[in-house]
Design an enzyme around this catalytic site. Sequence first.
Site: not given
Lengths: 234, 422, 546
Positions: C107, C174, C204, C246, C311
């Site tokens: 996104h 997205d 990601d 990820e 994180h």
Amino acid sequence: MREIIVAELTQASQELARGFAHYLPRMIVMLIIAFVGWVLAYLFKVLVRSILRLTRFSKLSENSGATQLLKQAALPSSTELLSRFIFWVAWVGFILLGVSVLGIVGLQEYVSRFFLFLPRLFVSLVILFLGLLAASFFSRAVLLAAVNANLRSSRLLSISIRVINSIFSLSMVFEVLGVAEQTMLIAFGIAFGAVMFGLAIAFGIGGKDLAREFLERRLVTGKREEKEDELSPL
Amino acid sequence: MAEETLLTDDFLRQLINVGEVDILVGLPTHNNAKTIEPVIRTIQAGILKCFPRERVVIINADGGSVDGTPERVTSASIDDVWNASKVYALRTLHSVSTQYAPSPEPGAALRTILAAADLLRAKACVVVSPDSTTIEPDWLQRLVRPVYNDNFDMVSPIYRRQKFDGALMRNLLYPMTRAIYGRRILEPYASEFAISGRLATDFLANEIWNNDWSRTGAEICLTITAMAGKYRGCQAFLGTKAQPNRGARDLLAAMRQTVGVLFSSLDNNFPIWSAIAGSEPVPTIGAQSEVVLEPARVDRKRLKEMFATGVAELEPIFRSILSPSTLSELQRIASLDVNDFNYPADVWAKTVFEFAASHHKSVISRDHIVQALVPLFRGRALTFLLENRERSGEDIEKSVESLCGEFERLKPYLLEVWADRK
Amino acid sequence: MPLERQSGWYKDAIIYQIHVRTFNDSNGDGIGDFQGLAQRLDYVQELGVSAIWLMPFFPSPLRDDGYDISDYRSIHPNYGTLEDFKIFLESAHDRGIRVIVELVANHTSDQHPWFLESRSSQDNPKRGWYVWADTDTKYRGTRIIFIDTEMSNWAWDPISKSYYWHRFFSHQPDLNYDNPAVREEMWNVMKFWLELGVDGFRLDAVPYLIERDGTSCENLPETHEVIRELRKKVDEQFPGAMLLAEANQWPADLRPYFGNGDEFHMAFHFPLMPRMFMGLRLEDRKPITEIMQQTPEIPASCQWCLFLRNHDELTLEMVTDIERDYMYDIYARDKTMRLNLGIRRRLAPLLDNDRRRIELMNGMLMSLPGTPIIYYGDEIGMGDNIYLGDRNGVRTPMQWSGGWNGGFSIADPERLYSPPILNPVYGYQAVNVLSQKRTEHSLLSWMKHLIQIRRSSAVFGSGSIEFLHPANHRILVYVRQLGKETFLIVNNLSSAAQAVELDLRRYKGNILIEMFGKNVFPRVGDLPYLLTMGPYQFYWFRLRRI
């Protein structure tokens, strides 16, 4: 003649006096022994009585059924009886000891025989007592087991056990005492055989249901449930 | 110390691997292969449902099974090596088995379980019977929670009973323990119960293990210890108990294990129980009791006959145990017809108390005293049966309650005969 | 000078995760920047790590800490210029440190010119670059990820009067990967950075690239198609560059992202991490061994990425309900510590600042199969601030010294992008690099030692793993093997001393050498090998046949 008589008499009296003089100290010793023996025997009796009381012998004898037996025979309590018995045995022992001091030839042998007999007497008494105890215990155990197994003639069974046990211990007692060994053996044999025979007949007649039940239970497992008590206790 | 000889090296090694636990589930077995697996699965389900985070171990004390019971237990472990059950558990759930002796010994299984609980510092120890086929996962929670969360020391069960089940429990053990120790525990002799680690440790140090008599009935001894020692007890309703108790069919064995031990316990605890009057209820979780009304097929005539025979045949024995008045009362009852048969509560209570006192004095062999009570109990059981034939579950509870009342009322009589007899 | 791009470098790497903003401020504006980062590269090199993973540093409205990118080809002005980045990259490479850049490909920000164009009218050429619909009923079976903030995956756009699709925040529309133009453009972005010299990308939110009705819109075959296409181009034009996925999924669902070695090089092993924390508190190896058993084999060129903390929140999506409740009760009693389906805390506070537990967890991280990632600050045991919103509590300034702002910046403390940790236990005066450098037994020194041992052998990165199952379930034991090299790792998960018997008959005749002290342990024989372990103790043994 007269002199001879006098001389003989004198001699005899002298001998008698000598003999008397010879025996008198022994006699005195004997009497002393007898007296001391009485005192000792009495002390012994008191000691035994208190020991028996301390060990609650009466309960044991009650357990063995001896007390009941004595009551029926109008005798004193077992503790009293035993302590008296000890007293007499001890005193007689001392008297005999004193007699032997007299040095009478024939008597000596009897006295020693008496002392040889003493241990046997004790052993036989112990056997009798234990035998009675066992007879009572086992007969009660059998009675309870028989009642709880719902057997018909449980009382009879228990009495037979008691009789057998008693006869057995009595025969042992006589064996130990060495009294009428042959007679006792035969008598025991007859009595034992009779009881066994009676038991066999009793079992045969009374136990046929039991036997059938047993066989059924073994062979026909399905039927078992119905026969059981259906109440579960816990 | 008890543990030193009690635990084999191999068992000890297994315990080291288990390490400290929060809850220990004990399973005494002997040839229980048929039922053990569902029972263990249910226990595990109970643990995973109610105690997913707690460290739990299942300890099986086996009396020399030859049908593979121990193997079935150990294979039920939930760990990372092999999880046959395909159930998801947060942590490892060990299932350990040890053989305490080549053949079953009374009390030894319980002792092994308690020793393990002591060693692993379990906060709660629960014992489950391997033949409890009606066990539900919730049983575990109901037994353990009071101990684990609410600081109780002992949780005894309450079962949904059949109408005439547990006659000995209702007519003797419950009323007597209640009257003696003042606590209303319905099942003083149970095959399922939970205790705290504290009670386990204390009981293990108890000298009852040196005494053959109490070893036979270690379970009831445990309950008595808990009651007499002022431990916090409560009851939990479990559910239907399929096979109420092991060896239940053998009345004599059952009485030896329970009544004999109960009588024996009176000797040492005299200072405690002589001071107690009346009784108090213990906290109960769930139903107070439940009765299923199912007709029981019992041969009443036979019961009556066994009672009458007993009274007649054992008369010489009774004479040394019972007071003349009680004995003559018994003889009167024995002469009654089956249909009019009635062994009243007060006579029964007196009978039991006189037996207890005679047991204390050892007027005859103690075992014989217990045996002599068997036919009399049959008579009482018959009365219980006749009285309650038409009654509802509630009414049965009432009649048990009134029997208990008799026991409590006559307790001074026990104290009297206790001191009186020589 | 770019570092030579040898293939498979990531397998033996140790990655250090840094957010530029949080690391070091060179210009005194209270925000970390690339010049500052470059100044601290010596420290990173000393630590011993071999790669740096940079969190998003692109221009962005910063409504999701940079994960809402508004320009893929430059640097956020707060962090410096592209020139600064190039200098940083070069000096990292000079020190043998590779650089991995985070690419948020799923996104963009709603401020990205592409989206501004796309929403401007229904017939704009870029309209098809995003996922638009007239109703919010499409893709019904799709779960919402940020359950605490978002009600729906659709958001209403008042300008073009229709709904747009977003899996994360509503300000993060997205991209539509069904559109070839989008795929082409994204490749151009990657090419841009690869040509600058970066060594790899962390992509990601990979599972969500493509949407299809009637599915969960995750892990779709079409998504894999897109990845294979990108990978092919990377391999052809930039061999040696690495792609890291990820994808917060179960291991079995993750496996497809490795393809036949033709999709991602690496992927995060998400389910393992919470189970390590769980195993530690349960004092039971079961959660760890179980998840490892469920972990499928991956192609030889691929690698798992392991981490203790990062994180984000300690995510509890990949655990059962019972496990999640347990984790919450144990690690996040205070509800403010919880976020979405996770716990937003750093390593040290999670482990009650217990040095033994911190060491044990790091020991497992470094010895389990995979490439470990160290989140900045965890090497010195930094704390968190749960009173800062979202995940900002674990993104506070790096603590360099006990001085002004902890050595992070010379700006006024009020001007810092985030207040530094100040409490007496975790504050920069207590926990900082400078003081830990001085003592040999500080956590930092210990971490350096650990990293050094880990890097001394390729076994840890590439070796096989086999779990042993000693009866003591508190002990986690595994054997790592590569060629002739064998390591035995024994971890005591319990807070109490333990005895364990290991069945090492297979290694009979070997002696054990403990790697931290290089001491020799007795030779392995036929009998079970008995070890006694202190609380939370662990051993790394090298097996040697002499």
